[in-house]
Structures are given as structure tokens and as C-alpha cells.
Design a protein around this motif. Structure first.
Motif, PDB file in Angstrom:
ATOM      1  N   TYR A 154       0.887  -1.158   0.000  1.00 42.81           N
ATOM      2  CA  TYR A 154       0.000   0.000   0.000  1.00 42.81           C
ATOM      3  C   TYR A 154       0.926   1.210   0.000  1.00 42.81           C
ATOM      4  CZ  TYR A 154      -4.021  -2.878   1.664  1.00 42.81           C
ATOM      5  OH  TYR A 154      -5.031  -3.788   1.819  1.00 42.81           O
ATOM      6  N   TYR A 200      -7.250   0.330  -4.912  1.00 43.63           N
ATOM      7  CA  TYR A 200      -8.273  -0.182  -3.994  1.00 43.63           C
ATOM      8  C   TYR A 200      -9.489   0.738  -4.042  1.00 43.63           C
ATOM      9  CZ  TYR A 200      -9.672  -3.024   0.082  1.00 43.63           C
ATOM     10  OH  TYR A 200     -10.292  -3.907   0.933  1.00 43.63           O
ATOM     11  N   LYS A 242      -1.130   5.440   0.485  1.00 43.80           N
ATOM     12  CA  LYS A 242      -2.383   5.263   1.211  1.00 43.80           C
ATOM     13  C   LYS A 242      -2.708   6.561   1.947  1.00 43.80           C
ATOM     14  CE  LYS A 242      -4.632   2.344   4.707  1.00 43.80           C
ATOM     15  NZ  LYS A 242      -4.443   1.186   5.605  1.00 43.80           N
ATOM     16  N   LYS A 296      -4.524   3.890  -2.593  1.00 37.91           N
ATOM     17  CA  LYS A 296      -5.745   3.688  -1.816  1.00 37.91           C
ATOM     18  C   LYS A 296      -6.099   4.973  -1.084  1.00 37.91           C
ATOM     19  CE  LYS A 296      -7.684   0.916   1.969  1.00 37.91           C
ATOM     20  NZ  LYS A 296      -7.420  -0.066   3.031  1.00 37.91           N
TER      21      LYS A 296
END
Length: 327
Positions: free
Chosen positions: A194, A273, A197, A250
């Protein structure tokens, strides 16, 4: 003689429109998230109120659910665990008998060709709900957390995970996890980081689903400020240098520009995501009759692919496969 562009020539029927598509969506692009709970009840199924159609599952119920999805074409999933107990350091996260570890073993035994990704974080396992070790004054401590994240990732690898996905946003966690995996002979296990993020309000329903809301404060000291794009490049570059195999953005709906930024600057596969809040907003609008749900789902996912994603984590995956909307 024509003096203007007649773009409609290539849009006049569905066959032509399909032939001319720049990007398309297939089951190979999609990863389905599942929430698995450490409960005694074999047939456990707990609907998530803020995410219609999604639920927490026992391992037995998860296997039955995944079986249908695999028959419909599911290629990959990502697991989030809800432990039976929590503590200050999230020790349930790295136990050999932990819920995710047992779920991985069960899934790989039943569906050996299914790619099983595991979320590597501590927030679901800590009593305080933060993604790392807390100091006495409530600060999330970066370096002490790295050792624990490495233990979680290694336990997932031993259980049989195909990919580990650190989501904590601690500095240096990809390098720490890569070192831990390599030291134990898992040098071929991929890390999907990730990488970018953001501290986002779109995560709201996930807090209910994973029972991971912070008990105090927020995560803005370690997740990214949504006003920043230049830091995205720095975060991604750091993870590339530390050994990440796949980079993730994300959330994605409000961050397609960030995905394109990474696409234009790095050669690694990119994941995106489409998070719980994005899912729930589409579901809510569809329930009101304000939008065509299937059309909006497909349009949103195609947009993510067009922006540069190789993989899309999203809660619509099962639905699309079971309805035959994606092959």
C-alpha cells in the motif's frame, strides 16, 4: 470533402464500440476482499450494515462463499482478520493459529490455484485500533512497529499466502518485511505495498467491517495527507527501492491522478483499492434508484483501469463474476 473528424463512425454500434476499446475488464484484473472472523460458530455469517452484500465469515462459511466465486471465475482474494481477542501490540496478528493464518491454509488447500493475498497491519489486532505500537503519550512508534509487521508477514508466508500486502504506512516497512521473508527462504514471495495510502474519509464502512476504528486520535500522522501528490512519488519510490513488487494507491476514486502519476513514473504493476466508502455510496445510490448500479460499477472500474491499474481490489468482484458481467 469532409473537413471535420467523424468520431461517430467508430461508435455507431456495440460491436464497433467493443472493438475500439482502449482498455477492458476481466476476472484477471480483480481481487475480492473478505473479512474472516475468529469465532466458534461454524456457520458464522455477520452482515456488515454499512456495506450491503458484504459480511464477516467464519472459515467454514468463507470456504463456501469462495467456492461459488471461484466457479464463477474468481482468481484472487485478499483477507482481513477479526481476532477473538486484542491487546496493545496486536499479538494475534502473527500467531501460527491466528485467524488469517488458518484461513490461508484452508483456502490454499481447497483452491490451490486461487491467489491469496493477506493484509499486513496491526489495526485489526490492537486494542487501541492503531496500525503500530503506541508510546505512553499515544504516538505511533515507527521502528518498533517494523519488527511486529515483519512477524505478521512471515507468519502469513509460512501459512501459504501468495502475496503479502503491508497497509500500515510505517516508514521502512517494505525493507523490513523483505529482509524477514528472504532470511527465512521466502525470497520468491511477492510484496504488494500500500505504497500511497491516504488518510481518507472513504474508509468509514471498513471500520465497522474490520472492527478496527482507532480508540483515540486518527491516522493522519502516518497515512498521507490527501492534499499532497508530490509525496506520493516519494512514498512509491521508497517502496520500489526497498523491494516492493506491486504498488497500490488507496483509495482510488478521488485519486486517479495519483495512479496516473505512478503509472508514468514507475514500471512495476499498479494496484488500486476501490474502498468501502466508494462501494457503499454506489450501493446506497442504487438502492434509492438514482443510478444504474451495474453500469456505474463497470464505468468506475474501467476508469481505474484506464488510469493505469493492473489490479483492482474491490467489493463488487463477486457480484460481477456471478452475474457474468466480467469473464
Amino acid at each position: 470533402m469532409n473537413t471535420f473528424y467523424r468520431g461517430r463512425r467508430l461508435r455507431r454500434n456495440q460491436a464497433l464500440r467493443t472493438l475500439m476499446q482502449d482498455v477492458s475488464l476481466s476476472s484477471n484484473d480483480l481481487i475480492m476482499p473478505y473479512f474472516v472472523a475468529d469465532v466458534a460458530e461454524k456457520e458464522f455469517y455477520k452482515p456488515i450494515n454499512s456495506m450491503p452484500g458484504q459480511a464477516q465469515y467464519s472459515i467454514h462459511s468463507l470456504l463456501k462463499r469462495v467456492e461459488k466465486a471461484v466457479k464463477a471465475g474468481l482468481k484472487a482474494c485478499i483477507l482481513f482478520g477479526i481476532p477473538s481477542t486484542k491487546d496493545s501490540c496486536g499479538s494475534q496478528g502473527w500467531l501460527e493459529t491466528g485467524i488469517v493464518q488458518r484461513a490461508v491454509k484452508a483456502l490454499k488447500s481447497e483452491f490451490p490455484n486461487l491467489i491469496v493475498v493477506t493484509d499486513v497491519c496491526l489495526c485489526e489486532y490492537t486494542a487501541h485500533g492503531h496500525c503500530g505500537v503506541l508510546s505512553p503519550n499515544g504516538e505511533v512508534l515507527n521502528d518498533p512497529t517494523l519488527e511486529l509487521l515483519s512477524k505478521v508477514a512471515l507468519s502469513h508466508a509460512i501459512a501459504g499466502a501468495d502475496i503479502v500486502a503491508p497497509s500500515d504506512m510505517m516508514d521502512g516497512r517494505v525493507a523490513a518485511i523483505r529482509h524477514a521473508l528472504d532470511q527465512q527462504g521466502f525470497e520468491n514471495l511477492a510484496i504488494m505495498s500500500y505504497a500511497v495510502k491516504y488518510a481518507s474519509s472513504f474508509y468509514g464502512p471498513f471500520r465497522e467491517a474490520a472492527e478496527s476504528a482507532p480508540q483515540s486520535g486518527d491516522r493522519k500522522s502516518y497515512q498521507m495527507d490527501f492534499a499532497n501528490s508530490s509525496q506520493a512519488l516519494l512514498e512509491a519510490e521508497a517502496d520500489v527501492n526497498e523491494g516492493a513488487d506491486i504498488l497500490m494507491v488507496k483509495p482510488i476514486g478521488a485519486y486517479l491522478d495519483i495512479l496516473r502519476l505512478l503509472h508514468d513514473n514507475f514500471s512495476l504493476p499498479l494496484a488500486a483499492y476501490q474502498v468501502s466508502g466508494e462501494y457503499s455510496m454506489i450501493k446506497a445510490a442504487a438502492e434509492k434508484g438514482w443510478i444504474n448500479e451495474e453500469a456505474v460499477i463497470l464505468e468506475s472500474l474501467i476508469g481505474i483501469k484506464r488510469a493505469g491499474a493492473s489490479l483492482i481490489l474491490n467489493y463488487f468482484t463477486e457480484e460481477l463474476l456471478l452475474k457474468g458481467l466480467v469473464k
